[in-house]
Design an enzyme around this catalytic site. Structure first.
Site, PDB file in Angstrom:
ATOM      1  N   GLY A  52       0.872  -1.182   0.000  1.00 53.41           N
ATOM      2  CA  GLY A  52       0.000   0.000   0.000  1.00 53.41           C
ATOM      3  C   GLY A  52       0.904   1.227   0.000  1.00 53.41           C
ATOM      4  O   GLY A  52       1.822   1.316   0.821  1.00 53.41           O
ATOM      5  N   ALA A  53       0.622   2.169  -0.914  1.00 52.51           N
ATOM      6  CA  ALA A  53       1.573   3.262  -1.152  1.00 52.51           C
ATOM      7  C   ALA A  53       1.980   4.057   0.101  1.00 52.51           C
ATOM      8  O   ALA A  53       3.177   4.159   0.404  1.00 52.51           O
ATOM      9  CB  ALA A  53       1.016   4.174  -2.236  1.00 52.51           C
ATOM     10  N   ARG A  90       9.981  -1.300  -4.810  1.00 50.20           N
ATOM     11  CA  ARG A  90       8.696  -1.294  -5.532  1.00 50.20           C
ATOM     12  C   ARG A  90       8.607   0.012  -6.327  1.00 50.20           C
ATOM     13  O   ARG A  90       8.600   1.095  -5.739  1.00 50.20           O
ATOM     14  CB  ARG A  90       7.506  -1.429  -4.556  1.00 50.20           C
ATOM     15  CG  ARG A  90       7.488  -2.812  -3.896  1.00 50.20           C
ATOM     16  CD  ARG A  90       6.124  -3.210  -3.408  1.00 50.20           C
ATOM     17  NE  ARG A  90       5.185  -3.477  -4.476  1.00 50.20           N
ATOM     18  CZ  ARG A  90       3.866  -3.620  -4.277  1.00 50.20           C
ATOM     19  NH1 ARG A  90       3.371  -3.491  -3.062  1.00 50.20           N
ATOM     20  NH2 ARG A  90       3.062  -3.881  -5.280  1.00 50.20           N
ATOM     21  N   GLN A 195      -5.909  -8.839  -2.229  1.00 48.46           N
ATOM     22  CA  GLN A 195      -5.890  -7.864  -1.128  1.00 48.46           C
ATOM     23  C   GLN A 195      -7.302  -7.463  -0.701  1.00 48.46           C
ATOM     24  O   GLN A 195      -7.520  -7.082   0.447  1.00 48.46           O
ATOM     25  CB  GLN A 195      -5.118  -6.593  -1.544  1.00 48.46           C
ATOM     26  CG  GLN A 195      -3.628  -6.779  -1.701  1.00 48.46           C
ATOM     27  CD  GLN A 195      -3.255  -7.035  -3.145  1.00 48.46           C
ATOM     28  OE1 GLN A 195      -3.996  -7.690  -3.881  1.00 48.46           O
ATOM     29  NE2 GLN A 195      -2.096  -6.554  -3.561  1.00 48.46           N
ATOM     30  N   ASP A 236      -1.538   4.471  -6.296  1.00 48.21           N
ATOM     31  CA  ASP A 236      -0.098   4.379  -5.999  1.00 48.21           C
ATOM     32  C   ASP A 236       0.677   5.572  -6.528  1.00 48.21           C
ATOM     33  O   ASP A 236       1.754   5.891  -6.034  1.00 48.21           O
ATOM     34  CB  ASP A 236       0.469   3.079  -6.570  1.00 48.21           C
ATOM     35  CG  ASP A 236       0.000   1.935  -5.706  1.00 48.21           C
ATOM     36  OD1 ASP A 236      -1.162   1.518  -5.856  1.00 48.21           O
ATOM     37  OD2 ASP A 236       0.777   1.501  -4.838  1.00 48.21           O
ATOM     38  N   ASN A 246      -3.229   2.555 -10.222  1.00 51.33           N
ATOM     39  CA  ASN A 246      -3.694   1.818  -9.036  1.00 51.33           C
ATOM     40  C   ASN A 246      -3.715   0.332  -9.384  1.00 51.33           C
ATOM     41  O   ASN A 246      -3.435  -0.073 -10.519  1.00 51.33           O
ATOM     42  CB  ASN A 246      -5.068   2.311  -8.582  1.00 51.33           C
ATOM     43  CG  ASN A 246      -5.418   1.765  -7.200  1.00 51.33           C
ATOM     44  OD1 ASN A 246      -4.582   1.787  -6.288  1.00 51.33           O
ATOM     45  ND2 ASN A 246      -6.606   1.239  -7.020  1.00 51.33           N
ATOM     46  N   LYS A 247      -4.067  -0.487  -8.417  1.00 53.55           N
ATOM     47  CA  LYS A 247      -4.056  -1.936  -8.572  1.00 53.55           C
ATOM     48  C   LYS A 247      -4.689  -2.386  -9.880  1.00 53.55           C
ATOM     49  O   LYS A 247      -5.739  -1.846 -10.261  1.00 53.55           O
ATOM     50  CB  LYS A 247      -4.781  -2.560  -7.370  1.00 53.55           C
ATOM     51  CG  LYS A 247      -4.835  -4.062  -7.350  1.00 53.55           C
ATOM     52  CD  LYS A 247      -3.475  -4.716  -7.490  1.00 53.55           C
ATOM     53  CE  LYS A 247      -2.478  -4.250  -6.454  1.00 53.55           C
ATOM     54  NZ  LYS A 247      -1.083  -4.599  -6.755  1.00 53.55           N
TER      55      LYS A 247
HETATM   56  O1  MRU Z   1       0.333  -4.011  -4.543  1.00 51.39           O
HETATM   57  P1  MRU Z   1      -0.256  -3.299  -3.360  1.00 51.39           P
HETATM   58  O2  MRU Z   1      -1.056  -4.165  -2.465  1.00 51.39           O
HETATM   59  O3  MRU Z   1       0.790  -2.493  -2.630  1.00 51.39           O
HETATM   60  O4  MRU Z   1      -1.259  -2.261  -4.044  1.00 51.39           O
HETATM   61  C1  MRU Z   1      -1.987  -1.395  -3.228  1.00 51.39           C
HETATM   62  C2  MRU Z   1      -2.910  -0.534  -4.001  1.00 51.39           C
HETATM   63  O5  MRU Z   1      -3.046  -0.636  -5.204  1.00 51.39           O
HETATM   64  C3  MRU Z   1      -3.604   0.542  -3.227  1.00 51.39           C
HETATM   65  O6  MRU Z   1      -4.842   0.836  -3.818  1.00 51.39           O
HETATM   66  C4  MRU Z   1      -2.747   1.806  -3.229  1.00 51.39           C
HETATM   67  O7  MRU Z   1      -1.460   1.529  -2.781  1.00 51.39           O
HETATM   68  C5  MRU Z   1      -3.337   2.865  -2.404  1.00 51.39           C
HETATM   69  S1  MRU Z   1      -3.165   2.473  -0.720  1.00 51.39           S
HETATM   70  C6  MRU Z   1      -3.855   3.571   0.278  1.00 51.39           C
END
Ligand code: MRU
Length: 344
Positions: A52-53, A90, A195, A236, A246-247
């Site tokens: 998560g960012a 990352r 997630q 992100d 985003n994801k």
């Molecule tokens: O790969 P991840 O689990 O780190 O991806 C997380 C996301 O895509 C979240 O939507 C993003 O980081 C925002 S978190 C507040």
């Protein structure tokens, strides 16, 4: 966040040890992992023990502060070396770059070793506190958009576990729920790493917020039936023109929401906006191990011998985004310039 009635942050510092909630084991087991070296910090980010960012940003800040405090004689070159190692873990989450720069700049303002170490630690702690507070404010602003009875849809986990505390997309939902609004949340399971099913559902359950996990490909079905009032996700990295990484799968949800006249809000602290990226085309997209797609929870589900492709994020063009919920208020994609240089 409250877990089993106790308050936690996702990442924090105890003396010179970085402590995190281990996210690969949730929801089956709740474990706190204590981290004492840069290699472990890098590994925890890469293997998504923490993800998560904004959470990665705070982890980077604490990890760099820890490394500086472990150096006998910190120098610019040594600090930069650790910063680069952590930065590479990352590539998409902009907060990581931001958290690392925050601590590096604070440490390098000092010339005495003792003061440099102290500045690194104090700035990392302040970064995490500010990040949590930004998310709390996102919750307050986002709550104003949510009406009693709203049915919301979210993708991935942008909850407290993805931040230092409160979450981004989930913060408005928490505050709406605390204010007595009856809401319902559709939780995309979010393949390949799930997630949504594992973390978002866990958080909503702990908070007592009504929700249901849906298969990723079911979102359009509910949107077309008029059963979704609003989509809220995290991000992100936001480009200057309002394009959002985003994801993987967020793009599809935004297009289908747009097609059905459903507003799409992106909840993000200013630390996620990268004004050096003019558009989403400049955002680096992380490719992860193909086994994350071929396996589910360590079991091979794909046909033996078949390869997989695994981009972790996609880019949603600004035209599909209704607004950004930030700690400074809600802005249209074309208004992002108003918050340039405003983050702590
Ligand atoms: O790969 P991840 O689990 O780190 O991806 C997380 C996301 O895509 C979240 O939507 C993003 O980081 C925002 S978190 C507040």
């Amino acid at each position: 966040m409250r877990i089993k009635g106790k308050s936690y942050r996702t990442v924090w510092m105890e003396n010179n040890t970085v402590c995190i909630i281990e996210q690969n084991r949730l929801p089956e087991s709740f474990e706190i992992v204590r981290i004492d070296s840069t290699e472990q910090v890098a590994n925890a980010i890469k293997t998504m023990m923490i993800r998560g960012a904004p959470a990665i940003g705070a982890m980077g800040a604490f990890g760099l502060a820890q490394a500086i405090n472990q150096m006998k004689e910190p120098t610019f070159e040594k600090i930069e070396d650790v910063r680069n190692n952590l930065f590479r873990t990352r590539p998409t989450a902009y907060d990581l770059e931001h958290g690392l720069a925050h601590v590096m700049n604070a440490a390098l303002l000092e010339t005495e070793i003792h003061k440099m170490k102290q500045a690194a630690m104090e700035s990392a702690k302040a970064y995490a506190d500010d990040s949590a507070e930004a998310c709390r404010k996102i919750g307050e602003f986002g709550n104003e958009l949510i009406k009693d009875g709203d049915r919301l849809l979210t993708h991935c986990n942008a909850g407290a576990l993805a931040t230092v505390d409160y979450g981004t997309a989930l913060a408005p939902m928490r505050i709406a729920h605390e204010n007595g609004k009856k809401i319902f949340v559709y939780v995309d399971e979010t393949r390949p790493r799930l997630q949504g099913a594992k973390l978002t559902a866990f958080e909503l359950h702990e908070e007592g917020i009504e929700h249901a996990v849906i298969a990723d490909n079911a979102a359009g079905y509910y949107m077309a039936q008029g059963k979704v009032d609003m989509v809220i996700t995290g991000t992100d990295r936001v480009a200057a023109n309002g394009d959002v990484a985003n994801k993987i799968g967020t793009y599809e949800k935004a297009v289908v929401a747009h097609e059905n006249g459903i507003p799409v809000y992106i909840a993000a602290p200013l630390s996620t906006i990268d004004f050096t990226c003019s558009s989403g085309k400049d955002i680096p997209i992380e490719e992860r191990d193909q086994n994350e797609v071929l396996d589910v929870n360590g079991f091979r589900i794909a046909s033996a011998g078949s390869p997989a492709l695994n981009p972790a994020f996609d880019v949603t063009p600004a035209k599909y985004i209704t607004g950004f919920i930030t700690e400074k208020g809600v802005f249209k994609p074309t208004e992002l310039y108003k918050v340039k240089n405003q983050h702590a």
